[in-house]
Scaffold this motif. Structure first.
Motif, PDB file in Angstrom:
ATOM      1  N   HIS A  30      33.747  27.906  49.649  1.00 15.83           N
ATOM      2  CA  HIS A  30      34.869  27.249  50.323  1.00 15.83           C
ATOM      3  C   HIS A  30      35.632  26.401  49.322  1.00 15.83           C
ATOM      4  N   THR A  76      38.591  30.665  53.497  1.00 15.53           N
ATOM      5  CA  THR A  76      39.225  31.892  53.035  1.00 15.53           C
ATOM      6  C   THR A  76      39.405  31.826  51.526  1.00 15.53           C
ATOM      7  N   GLU A 128      43.172  35.377  47.351  1.00 17.65           N
ATOM      8  CA  GLU A 128      43.308  36.831  47.255  1.00 17.65           C
ATOM      9  C   GLU A 128      43.464  37.215  45.803  1.00 17.65           C
TER      10      GLU A 128
END
Length: 127
Positions: free
Chosen positions: A47, A119, A122
Motif C-alpha cells: 500500500h 491500488t 500502473e
C-alpha cells in the motif's frame, strides 16, 4: 545510490557493544511507533498512504523493501539497525521478512485505515 532516502543514523561502537541514536534525525514528529516480528518468510505492506510519512529500521535481521513512487521502482535491503528508510506517502511499499527479522516503524500520524491506498501504480503499457 538509492532514489529513496536512507538515513545512516549515528552509531557509537566500543567493546561493550553498539548504540545507535535517533535523536532529531527524522523530518517529522513521530506520533505512532510499532514493530513487526514473527513474519518469517512473509511479505507485508502492499500500500501507500494519503498523508502518513514513515521511518523504518530493521532492528534485527533483514527486511527487503520494494519501493515504487510512481516514477522509480527500487528494491532495498534493511539489514543493519543504523539504516533508516524514509517512506513518503506516495511510496508504494512491500516488506519481505527474513527469519527472525524485527522491523521498527515510526509514523507521522495515528493509524487511519481510510488513508491507505491499496491500488498499486500502473506499469507503463510498453513494459
Amino acid at each position: 545510490m538509492s532514489h529513496f532516502a536512507i538515513l545512516n543514523l549515528p552509531t557509537y561502537d566500543d567493546t561493550r557493544g553498539a548504540l545507535t541514536v535517533l535523536e532529531k534525525a527524522l523530518p517529522f514528529e513521530v506520533v505512532r511507533s510499532y514493530w513487526i516480528y514473527g513474519a518469517d518468510g512473509q511479505t507485508r505492506g502492499g500500500h501507500r498512504h494519503t498523508y502518513t510519512r514513515q521511518a523504518l529500521v530493521a532492528v534485527s535481521g533483514k527486511v527487503t523493501m520494494y519501493m515504487n513512487d510512481g516514477v522509480t521502482e527500487e528494491t532495498l535491503v534493511l539489514d543493519h539497525p543504523s539504516k533508516c528508510l524514509l517512506v513518503e506517502p506516495k511510496d508504494w511499499h512491500t516488506m519481505s521478512f527474513a527469519d527472525n527479522a524485527v522491523l521498527l516503524v515510526m509514523s507521522s500520524h495515528p493509524y487511519n485505515r481510510g488513508e491507505y491506498i491499496d491500488t498499486p501504480y500502473e506499469r507503463p503499457a510498453n513494459d
